[in-house]
Motif scaffolding. Structure first.
Motif, short mmCIF file in Angstrom:
data_model
loop_
_atom_site.label_atom_id
_atom_site.label_comp_id
_atom_site.label_asym_id
_atom_site.label_seq_id
_atom_site.Cartn_x
_atom_site.Cartn_y
_atom_site.Cartn_z
N PHE A 113 21.09 2.44 -16.66
CA PHE A 113 20.68 3.56 -15.72
C PHE A 113 20.17 4.88 -16.65
O PHE A 113 20.89 5.37 -17.38
N LEU A 114 18.85 5.22 -16.43
CA LEU A 114 18.40 6.16 -16.98
C LEU A 114 17.54 7.26 -16.36
O LEU A 114 16.88 8.14 -16.80
N PRO B 93 12.41 2.66 -26.60
CA PRO B 93 11.94 1.26 -27.35
C PRO B 93 11.71 0.25 -26.65
O PRO B 93 11.99 -0.09 -25.47
N SER B 94 11.06 -0.87 -27.11
CA SER B 94 10.90 -2.17 -26.35
C SER B 94 12.12 -2.66 -26.10
O SER B 94 13.27 -2.77 -26.57
N LEU B 95 12.08 -3.28 -24.79
CA LEU B 95 13.30 -3.84 -23.97
C LEU B 95 13.39 -5.39 -24.33
O LEU B 95 14.17 -5.95 -23.32
N GLU B 96 12.44 -5.86 -24.94
CA GLU B 96 12.12 -7.49 -25.12
C GLU B 96 13.42 -8.26 -25.39
O GLU B 96 13.51 -9.46 -24.84
N LYS B 97 14.51 -7.48 -26.25
CA LYS B 97 15.56 -8.35 -26.42
C LYS B 97 16.65 -8.34 -25.52
O LYS B 97 17.38 -9.12 -25.39
N LEU B 98 16.58 -7.60 -24.43
CA LEU B 98 17.78 -7.47 -23.35
C LEU B 98 17.37 -8.49 -22.10
O LEU B 98 17.37 -8.04 -21.09
N LYS B 99 17.44 -9.50 -22.65
CA LYS B 99 17.20 -10.79 -21.60
C LYS B 99 18.21 -10.67 -20.68
O LYS B 99 18.07 -11.67 -19.63
N GLN B 100 19.37 -10.40 -20.91
CA GLN B 100 20.49 -10.36 -19.74
C GLN B 100 20.51 -9.26 -18.88
O GLN B 100 21.12 -9.39 -17.89
N LEU B 101 19.59 -8.21 -18.88
CA LEU B 101 19.56 -7.25 -18.10
C LEU B 101 19.16 -7.56 -16.83
O LEU B 101 18.16 -8.23 -16.53
N GLU B 102 20.05 -7.11 -15.83
CA GLU B 102 19.65 -7.30 -14.48
C GLU B 102 19.33 -5.96 -13.67
O GLU B 102 18.70 -6.39 -12.46
N PHE B 103 19.73 -4.93 -13.93
CA PHE B 103 19.52 -3.91 -13.26
C PHE B 103 18.97 -2.65 -14.19
O PHE B 103 19.42 -2.27 -15.06
N LEU B 104 17.68 -2.23 -14.00
CA LEU B 104 17.22 -1.40 -14.64
C LEU B 104 16.60 -0.17 -13.64
O LEU B 104 15.81 -0.41 -12.73
N ASN B 105 17.25 1.29 -14.14
CA ASN B 105 16.63 2.47 -13.28
C ASN B 105 16.04 3.29 -14.24
O ASN B 105 16.62 3.84 -15.00
N LEU B 106 14.77 3.61 -14.04
CA LEU B 106 13.82 4.52 -14.84
C LEU B 106 13.35 5.57 -13.88
O LEU B 106 12.47 6.23 -14.30
N GLY B 107 13.86 5.55 -12.67
CA GLY B 107 13.35 6.69 -11.83
C GLY B 107 13.26 8.04 -12.21
O GLY B 107 14.25 8.55 -12.88
N SER B 108 12.05 8.64 -11.90
CA SER B 108 11.96 10.07 -12.37
C SER B 108 12.31 10.38 -13.65
O SER B 108 12.75 11.55 -14.14
N THR B 109 11.77 9.63 -14.70
CA THR B 109 11.85 9.95 -15.98
C THR B 109 10.21 10.34 -16.26
O THR B 109 9.41 10.14 -15.73
N GLU B 110 9.98 10.58 -17.60
CA GLU B 110 8.60 10.95 -18.16
C GLU B 110 8.16 10.04 -19.08
O GLU B 110 7.52 10.24 -19.96
N ILE B 111 8.60 8.58 -19.04
CA ILE B 111 8.15 7.53 -20.04
C ILE B 111 6.65 7.26 -19.67
O ILE B 111 6.14 7.32 -18.41
N GLU B 112 5.99 7.17 -20.72
CA GLU B 112 4.35 6.84 -20.66
C GLU B 112 4.01 5.47 -20.88
O GLU B 112 2.88 4.90 -20.68
N GLU B 113 5.10 4.64 -21.62
CA GLU B 113 4.75 3.30 -21.85
C GLU B 113 6.12 2.62 -21.78
O GLU B 113 7.13 3.31 -22.12
N LEU C 64 23.21 6.46 -18.69
CA LEU C 64 22.76 7.92 -19.15
C LEU C 64 21.89 8.56 -18.30
O LEU C 64 21.10 9.46 -18.66
N SER C 65 22.05 8.36 -17.06
CA SER C 65 21.47 9.14 -15.96
C SER C 65 21.80 10.59 -16.19
O SER C 65 22.80 11.11 -16.41
N TYR C 66 20.71 11.33 -15.45
CA TYR C 66 20.77 12.81 -15.62
C TYR C 66 21.28 13.52 -16.84
O TYR C 66 21.81 14.43 -16.93
#
Length: 864
Positions: free
Chosen positions: A572-573, A582-602, A550-552
């Motif tokens: 990809f975000l 939302p909380s990512l705690e259930k995504l235990k298989q996740l290997e690649f996470l890109n949150l660069g240049s987002t406006e997340i506060e938490e 969901l990037s860009y």
């Protein structure tokens, strides 16, 4: 009386110059000031005219100013400043009977300045010209390779060039089947035109099948006139307005060649904003297309058909792609028949050639020929035969699926495996490496892309509708689809009802909504396009989804159902304006996470991502805090990017066991306090950049196993750091290969003497630092550095040393460097060095290269 005495004294100071001249200067001062001001105004008017002409020549013909003109403009700036200083001084001493001497000096300056202004006003330049009479500047050059043994192709190139030189011909169509070589021919023509003086400008625009509406074509042409004009065009919201702007801009250019490559549909020049060619504007339009009806619609005056190669030309092209040594008479007979099966299609020949290049057994050649002959095109339509030829690659069906998946939509594939497949595809001519602005990219022939999409669609349930300006989510039989690409569309609304996506493993939605005339997400935001609203249950029925992009995208929040994607491997975000996740705690298989240049506060649940290997939090400037031990729990993390972050990382960062860490602009960091054994056991590369508050890299007792595999250490612009490591720490870095320290103004030592009393396991303090694998040492702009170490360094593998901008460093800790190839530094630094052993100096001196600090020439430390 007092005044008279003062005046006499002041005048007496002027002795040595005829008094009559000085009195004349003084008497005419005010008049000359007026003259100087008027001449300065005239000079400014002349300067304005010259700059306008330069701007016009740059915009219309891409011509550059003469060196003489650039020097003149510099002199004008200097003289204008001097005149302003004179005017200011005159006002300060206007009533200055008490400043008689100052006014006399000023009067003389004014006379000299008038002479300078007159000289500049009288300069008419070389034959009155202000620009270089150059060939079309800034043209896109392709440097297409020559066509060995293809006289027909060379004839086509010459034919098109002759048509372009013909004043009676203004519209030319180049047509032929896909893969026949139309684009390659026009690239050669493009480069030839760029070396002539008959044309002022040449513009190449790739139109392509999936370009979308004319807005994309308008923006692509506009960007050829510079970023400023391209941005101005994007601000106009309606097609007619953009067409009008583009038309006015293009009319200002005389003798323009416009090449429209790969045109698939009828294009109205008027709607785009392309002027009709006239004898006055001398515009030439050349288009390449597979469809003759496109030429007819655009009313081309001459159509050049590109036909298949003759048998001999095809054979010569094939021979250029293989090892000629394998062509014994028996193999050559089979090879010629195989080439005939390619039907004279250049793309097929250069694709099949590399496959056969590695085959040296006659039975392999016979089998390949039989396979090619017996295969039946499963893909119908006018390009079916071409597709079948391209599909012949010697892969099994599973291998073919893997490769075509890679070139269509896979973002999950293991990096090393992906690079291997990428190289195979390049070696097979399915992908081509290109250089653009000193960056290397790859590109794919549109036929190859069509083939990949068709195969993936028909045999592997892959749906691709990228760049089609879709405004609504497709209504497909979602339960059958396995991979979907909807990137670069204008989808802003998603279906409220749940979709049955039980087989969906990849969903690519980047750059949505993507306004058709926009080139960036920021344009969509500036124009107040509404963000995508995800219905709460949107992800609920995607049980095996592994890749989500969901990037860009213009999104503010994600629904809670994203937590249901328990099989997700890659998310990809980046650059998506995301504020809430939302909380990512259930995504235990996740290997690649890109949150660069987002406006997340938490960021909740990060510590639960136990499979995570890659994490990008670059420029998450609003993320102020993560749990202290969050990253330390990511034991499989290999790649971490936190450049531009503001949150406090502390121990949680240093507990990560990663392969590559790049830290930049992080504040309040102190590394290495109370660490556990074997922390950083996998770390190979550490870069600390612009960490102005970093005082110590490692503080406290050094745990066993930490940094055990580090190979590359970069420290740049860490302005509070006084040393890199202590002796005891560096002594344990047996695998370190390269050290670079740059622009650390407080650094005094590379290795601190703070632990000189430390002892080895035998209870004796070691007198030497042993670094068996160190091959490169680069130290630059360390003004306080006075010592590398008080102990001797044993570096049997050290090949390159570069030391610049370290004036206080007058002693090196080396006794012998058997592998040294080069040592770089200034002459002054080398001559100031002090030596305990002249034999060491004599052994090193022959390898000295004296010069400036050019680390690209020294060794490519940026690629450590």
């Amino acid at each position: 009386m007092e005044f008279g005495v003062t005046a006499c004294i002041e005048v007496t100071k002027c002795a040595g110059v005829p008094m009559a001249h000085r009195i004349k200067y003084l008497r005419e001062l005010e008049e000359n000031i007026t003259i100087l001001t008027e001449k300065r105004d005239a000079l400014e008017a002349r300067e304005s005219d010259v700059k306008k002409k330069l701007q016009m020549e740059e915009e219309i013909r891409s011509r550059k100013p003469l060196e003489e003109v650039k020097l003149w403009l510099e002199q004008v700036d200097k003289v204008k400043t001097q005149v302003s200083d004179i005017e200011r001084s005159f006002e300060e001493h206007k009533d200055g009977l008490s400043h008689l001497f100052t006014r006399i000096k000023l009067a003389k300056r004014v006379v000299k300045q008038i002479g300078k202004v007159d000289e500049l006003l009288g300069n008419q330049f070389q034959n009155g010209e202000v620009v270089v009479d150059a060939t079309p500047a800034d043209a896109m050059l392709f440097e297409e390779p020559s066509f060995p043994g293809q006289s027909t192709v060379e004839k086509k190139i010459n034919e098109i060039m002759e048509l372009l030189m013909n004043p009676e011909i203004s519209k030319i169509g180049v047509h032929g089947m896909g893969g026949i070589g139309k684009t390659s021919i026009m690239k050669k023509v493009n480069d030839k035109v760029a070396t002539t003086v008959q044309f002022d400008r040449i513009i190449w625009v790739t139109v392509s099948k999936d370009m979308g509406g004319i807005e994309i074509l308008q923006s692509r042409i506009a960007m050829q006139f510079g970023d400023d004009f391209g941005r101005e065009l994007l601000k106009c919201e309606d097609k007619e307005g953009r067409a009008s702007m583009l038309l006015r801009r293009m009319k200002r250019v005389k003798k323009l060649v416009l090449i429209l490559d790969d045109v698939w549909q009828e294009i109205s020049l008027k709607k785009v904003g392309i002027p009709e060619p006239t004898p006055d504007n001398q515009l030439k339009i050349v288009l390449t297309t597979r469809l003759l009806k496109v030429c007819d619609f655009l009313e081309t005056q001459v159509n050049v058909e590109v036909k298949c190669l003759s048998d001999e030309e095809a054979w010569n092209l094939f021979k250029s792609k293989i090892d000629k040594q394998i062509l014994n008479p028996e193999i050559e007979c089979v090879a010629r028949e195989l080439v005939r099966e390619c039907g004279g299609l250049p793309l097929a020949i250069i694709t099949i050639g590399p496959v056969m290049r590695r085959m040296r057994n006659i039975e392999q050649w016979k089998h390949s020929l039989k396979e090619l002959k017996s295969s039946k095109a499963k893909i119908k339509g006018p390009e079916g035969d071409v597709f079948q030829l391209l599909r012949f690659k010697g892969y099994t069906k599973d291998e073919e699926s893997e490769r075509f998946e890679y070139v269509t939509c896979s973002r999950e594939m293991e990096y090393g495996k992906g690079l291997k497949i990428l190289q195979e595809l390049q070696d097979s001519c399915l992908l081509e490496a290109v250089q653009h602005y000193e960056e290397e990219y790859i590109r794919m022939h549109d036929l190859v892309r069509d083939l990949a999409i068709r195969i993936m669609g028909e045999e592997f349930c892959f749906l691709s509708k990228a760049g089609l300006e879709l405004t609504e989510f497709p209504t497909e039989a979602w339960e059958k689809v396995s991979k979907v690409s909807l990137m670069r569309n204008n989808i802003g609304v998603l279906p409220e009802q749940q979709l049955n996506c039980s087989n969906l493993s990849t969903l690519l939605l980047p750059s949505n909504p993507f306004p058709p005339y926009s080139i960036s997400l920021q344009n969509a935001i500036d124009l107040q396009y509404p963000p995508i609203n995800f219905p709460e249950p949107f992800f609920s029925e995607m049980p095996i989804l592994r890749v989500l992009d969901l990037s860009y995208c213009h999104i503010i929040a994600l629904p809670s159902s994203i937590s249901d994607l328990t099989n997700l491997r890659a998310l990809f975000l980046q650059s998506s304006n995301l504020k809430k996740i939302p909380s990512l705690e259930k995504l235990k298989q996740l290997e690649f996470l890109n949150l660069g240049s987002t406006e997340i506060e938490e960021l909740k649940g990060l510590e639960a991502l136990v499979s995570l290997k890659y994490l990008d939090l670059t420029n998450t400037t609003k993320l102020n805090y993560i749990l202290p031990d969050a990253i330390s729990k990511l034991t499989l993390l290999e790649d971490l990017h936190v450049r531009g972050c503001k949150f406090f990382i502390g121990n949680s960062l240093m507990a990560a066991t990663n392969v590559h860490v790049h830290l930049k602009h992080i504040v309040n960091v102190e590394i290495g306090e109370e660490m556990e054994p074997n922390m950083f056991r996998s770390l190979e590369r550490l870069k600390l950049d612009c960490m102005h508050d970093l005082k110590v890299i490692w503080k406290g007792v050094f745990p066993s196993g930490c940094f055990a595999n580090i190979k590359f250490l970069f420290v740049e612009t860490c302005t509070s750091l006084k040393y890199l490591f202590s002796h005891s720490v560096l002594q344990q870095l047996k695998n370190i290969e390269a050290i670079r320290a740059y622009n650390c103004r407080e650094m005094e030592e590379i290795l601190s003497a703070a632990d000189d009393d430390c002892q080895s396991s035998e209870g004796i303090a070691p007198a030497e630092i042993v670094l068996p694998k160190l091959h490169s040492l680069y130290l630059r702009s360390l003004p306080m550095l006075h010592n590398l170490s008080k102990r001797t360094w044993l570096c049997e593998s050290l090949k390159a040393v570069a030391i610049f901008g370290c004036p206080k460093l007058i002693k090196l800790p080396f006794e012998r460097l058997p592998a040294l190839e080069n040592i770089y530094g200034t002459k002054e630094w080398w001559e100031a060095l002090e030596w305990d052993n002249l034999i060491t100096k004599c052994s090193i001196q022959p390898r000295l290269t004296v010069g400036r600090s050019d680390h690209n020439t020294v060794f490519q430390l940026g690629n450590f």
